[in-house]
Design an enzyme around this catalytic site. Structure first.
Site, PDB file in Angstrom:
ATOM      1  N   ARG A  36      -2.896 -13.984  -2.352  1.00  0.00           N
ATOM      2  CA  ARG A  36      -3.023 -14.277  -0.916  1.00  0.00           C
ATOM      3  C   ARG A  36      -3.592 -15.685  -0.683  1.00  0.00           C
ATOM      4  O   ARG A  36      -3.284 -16.324   0.317  1.00  0.00           O
ATOM      5  CB  ARG A  36      -3.876 -13.217  -0.219  1.00  0.00           C
ATOM      6  CG  ARG A  36      -3.264 -11.829  -0.354  1.00  0.00           C
ATOM      7  CD  ARG A  36      -3.695 -10.861   0.704  1.00  0.00           C
ATOM      8  NE  ARG A  36      -3.354  -9.501   0.292  1.00  0.00           N
ATOM      9  CZ  ARG A  36      -2.153  -8.951   0.400  1.00  0.00           C
ATOM     10  NH1 ARG A  36      -1.150  -9.622   0.921  1.00  0.00           N
ATOM     11  NH2 ARG A  36      -1.932  -7.713  -0.005  1.00  0.00           N
ATOM     12  N   GLY A  96      -6.083  -3.405  -7.809  1.00  0.00           N
ATOM     13  CA  GLY A  96      -7.198  -2.516  -7.486  1.00  0.00           C
ATOM     14  C   GLY A  96      -6.701  -1.175  -6.975  1.00  0.00           C
ATOM     15  O   GLY A  96      -7.285  -0.126  -7.273  1.00  0.00           O
ATOM     16  N   SER A 130       0.832  -1.216   0.000  1.00  0.00           N
ATOM     17  CA  SER A 130       0.000   0.000   0.000  1.00  0.00           C
ATOM     18  C   SER A 130       0.864   1.262   0.000  1.00  0.00           C
ATOM     19  O   SER A 130       0.574   2.228  -0.710  1.00  0.00           O
ATOM     20  CB  SER A 130      -0.895   0.027   1.243  1.00  0.00           C
ATOM     21  OG  SER A 130      -1.840  -0.999   1.192  1.00  0.00           O
ATOM     22  N   ARG A 134     -13.036 -14.228  -1.926  1.00  0.00           N
ATOM     23  CA  ARG A 134     -12.202 -14.912  -0.923  1.00  0.00           C
ATOM     24  C   ARG A 134     -13.028 -15.657   0.130  1.00  0.00           C
ATOM     25  O   ARG A 134     -12.461 -16.475   0.868  1.00  0.00           O
ATOM     26  CB  ARG A 134     -11.231 -13.921  -0.266  1.00  0.00           C
ATOM     27  CG  ARG A 134     -10.111 -13.516  -1.204  1.00  0.00           C
ATOM     28  CD  ARG A 134      -9.094 -12.602  -0.552  1.00  0.00           C
ATOM     29  NE  ARG A 134      -8.023 -12.287  -1.490  1.00  0.00           N
ATOM     30  CZ  ARG A 134      -7.223 -11.242  -1.390  1.00  0.00           C
ATOM     31  NH1 ARG A 134      -7.364 -10.391  -0.390  1.00  0.00           N
ATOM     32  NH2 ARG A 134      -6.265 -11.053  -2.286  1.00  0.00           N
ATOM     33  N   LYS A 160     -12.686  -9.059  -3.701  1.00  0.00           N
ATOM     34  CA  LYS A 160     -11.220  -8.921  -3.763  1.00  0.00           C
ATOM     35  C   LYS A 160     -10.728  -9.597  -5.044  1.00  0.00           C
ATOM     36  O   LYS A 160     -11.514  -9.839  -5.952  1.00  0.00           O
ATOM     37  CB  LYS A 160     -10.592  -9.537  -2.505  1.00  0.00           C
ATOM     38  CG  LYS A 160     -10.951  -8.786  -1.230  1.00  0.00           C
ATOM     39  CD  LYS A 160     -10.383  -7.387  -1.230  1.00  0.00           C
ATOM     40  CE  LYS A 160     -10.838  -6.591  -0.018  1.00  0.00           C
ATOM     41  NZ  LYS A 160     -10.469  -5.176  -0.132  1.00  0.00           N
ATOM     42  N   ARG A 190     -14.068  -6.329 -11.019  1.00  0.00           N
ATOM     43  CA  ARG A 190     -14.250  -5.777  -9.667  1.00  0.00           C
ATOM     44  C   ARG A 190     -15.021  -4.452  -9.707  1.00  0.00           C
ATOM     45  O   ARG A 190     -14.885  -3.676 -10.648  1.00  0.00           O
ATOM     46  CB  ARG A 190     -12.876  -5.630  -8.981  1.00  0.00           C
ATOM     47  CG  ARG A 190     -12.252  -7.011  -8.757  1.00  0.00           C
ATOM     48  CD  ARG A 190     -10.884  -6.926  -8.140  1.00  0.00           C
ATOM     49  NE  ARG A 190     -10.922  -6.387  -6.803  1.00  0.00           N
ATOM     50  CZ  ARG A 190      -9.829  -6.093  -6.101  1.00  0.00           C
ATOM     51  NH1 ARG A 190      -8.636  -6.291  -6.634  1.00  0.00           N
ATOM     52  NH2 ARG A 190      -9.939  -5.626  -4.884  1.00  0.00           N
ATOM     53  N   ASP A 199      -7.273  -8.053   4.423  1.00  0.00           N
ATOM     54  CA  ASP A 199      -6.465  -8.896   3.522  1.00  0.00           C
ATOM     55  C   ASP A 199      -5.938 -10.149   4.225  1.00  0.00           C
ATOM     56  O   ASP A 199      -5.458 -11.076   3.572  1.00  0.00           O
ATOM     57  CB  ASP A 199      -5.281  -8.089   2.974  1.00  0.00           C
ATOM     58  CG  ASP A 199      -5.737  -7.021   1.987  1.00  0.00           C
ATOM     59  OD1 ASP A 199      -6.862  -7.136   1.453  1.00  0.00           O
ATOM     60  OD2 ASP A 199      -4.976  -6.063   1.760  1.00  0.00           O
TER      61      ASP A 199
END
Ligand code: S3P
Length: 426
Positions: A383, A91, A20, A341, A337, A119, A310
């Protein structure tokens, strides 16, 4: 790919730089005056997409390994791109860039890969439209590719319908280019890196709990930035260290911004042994020492969700090893996401013997369960791929992972770093 197996994990590790903060350091560098030098930039696919987007907007950006130099000339220095901007899988790249493009007096088009193009973007387009941008998704769908014609923007008061740092950040970037004061009221407090970096680059912003006020036309000036380790990447090793027998790991200089440390709070509440040392106040980082712990189930819901959004897939894995039933709720955002998820965490872990049910806004994990080998897929989600590799450490049989290269989105050296820590009993 056959995933790594280990009896225990021992040693020290420097996790990769925060994703980030790396994205934002390029963006702030691009809209500031002068040179920004970013040390310890994350050279993973998502952040490289941000560099490519801002290069295509005419910004001079040079990268030597993990040191990136950005020569900014303010927002007016951005130029109309010659081609469609490509945010890849990211994103953050797409949504935050829209906030900047909203104030640029030219038309551009931005899209991403197959996952990103599915998304939701209306959440960003709607406030930016209210501010005056002309912005539309493909065929009025609200999905990328997004065409945006920026220009003079007006400040707004905006009550956020979802807790999202990406939406908040896009509005903040746009607000910086207006003539008055914008107010954003958050639903729940989400990560605050954009707010912190506005101040770091010489601007001012007023934050009182969930109410943020910012005035436009501020002069931002290029800075030296050092990016701390990413707690979202550390999360995989934190959980691995807790659930694998006889393990002890120290994760060096991990970012501990309180808007990101929900995972530590939850794992400690579950009984996890996690201690902090070597605090670096300036960079909000610390060494985290983790050792094998007996875990118990907890409820994960409400205000904490944006602080660990996350990390929920890896928290779900930890819950499969905890005594009792863990209920994760208020987490419907997980559905939008890189993959859904909620569904993917449950379906892939259940293939390995977990007992997880999905709900409308979360997961119910019945623990403890012994995991076994099998064939699973990352579904192209970094992830999920890394979480499944940590699950595979617990199994006696082999686990095969489809699409392991998804890890390159945020953590290209993940498998190598894990291999450094693993120990097999002789
Ligand atoms: C991010 C915000 C979160 C998070 C994403 C990174 C950011 O997304 O899931 O990985 O850097 O602002 P949302 O804002 O959609 O919750």
């Amino acid at each position: 790919m056959k995933l790594l197996q280990a009896d225990r994990l021992i040693g020290e590790l420097m996790v990769p730089p925060d994703k980030s903060i790396s994205h934002r350091s390029i963006m702030f560098g691009a809209i500031s005056q002068g040179t920004t030098t970013v040390h310890n930039f994350l050279t993973a696919e998502d952040c490289l997409s941000t560099i490519d987007v801002f290069k295509a907007l005419g910004v001079t950006i040079q990268r030597k390994g993990s040191v990136v130099t950005v020569i900014g000339s303010g927002i007016d220095g951005l130029e109309q791109p010659h081609q469609e901007l490509n945010a890849g899988n990211s994103g953050t790249t797409l949504r935050l860039s829209l906030g900047i493009l909203a104030a640029c007096g030219f038309t551009s088009k931005i899209a991403g890969d197959h996952s990103l193009n599915k998304r939701p973007m209306e959440r960003v387009m709607s406030p930016l439209r209210q501010m005056g941008a002309n912005i539309n998704g493909e065929n009025q769908t609200g999905l990328p590719p997004i065409t945006i014609t920026g220009g003079k923007l007006k400040p707004i008061e905006y009550i956020m319908p979802v807790a999202s740092a990406q939406v908040k950040s896009a509005i903040l970037f746009a607000a910086l280019q207006t003539d008055g004061e914008t107010t954003i009221i958050e639903k729940e407090k989400s990560r605050n890196h954009t707010e912190e970096m506005i101040e770091q680059f010489g601007g001012t912003i007023k934050v009182q709990d969930k109410v943020i006020k910012i005035t436009g036309k501020q002069k931002l000036v290029g800075q030296e930035i050092t990016v701390p380790g990413d707690i979202s990447s550390a999360a995989f090793f934190i959980v691995a260290g807790l659930i694998l027998n006889n393990s002890q790991i120290t994760l060096k200089q991990v970012g501990i911004n309180p808007t990101r440390t929900g995972i530590i709070d939850v794992l400690k509440q579950m009984g996890g042994s996690i201690t902090f040392s070597q605090m670096d106040k300036k960079n909000q980082a610390a060494d985290l020492k983790v050792s094998t712990s007996k875990l118990k189930a907890v409820q994960v819901k409400g205000e904490i969700i944006p602080r660990l959004i996350d990390e929920l897939p890896i928290i779900a894995l930890a819950a499969t090893q905890a005594e009792g039933t863990t209920v994760i709720s208020d987490a419907a955002e997980l559905k939008v996401k890189e993959t859904n998820r909620i569904d993917v965490t449950a379906s892939e872990l259940n293939k390995l013997g977990a007992n997880i049910e999905t709900t409308e806004d979360g997961l119910i994990v019945y623990g403890p369960t012994k995991l076994h080998g099998g064939k699973v897929s990352s579904h192209g989600d970094h992830r999920i791929g890394m979480m499944l590799q940590i699950a595979a450490l617990l199994t006696e049989e082999v686990v095969e992972l489809e699409n392991p290269e998804a890890i390159n989105i945020s953590y290209p050296t993940f498998f190598d770093d894990l291999a450094e820590l693993k120990e097999e009993e002789q």
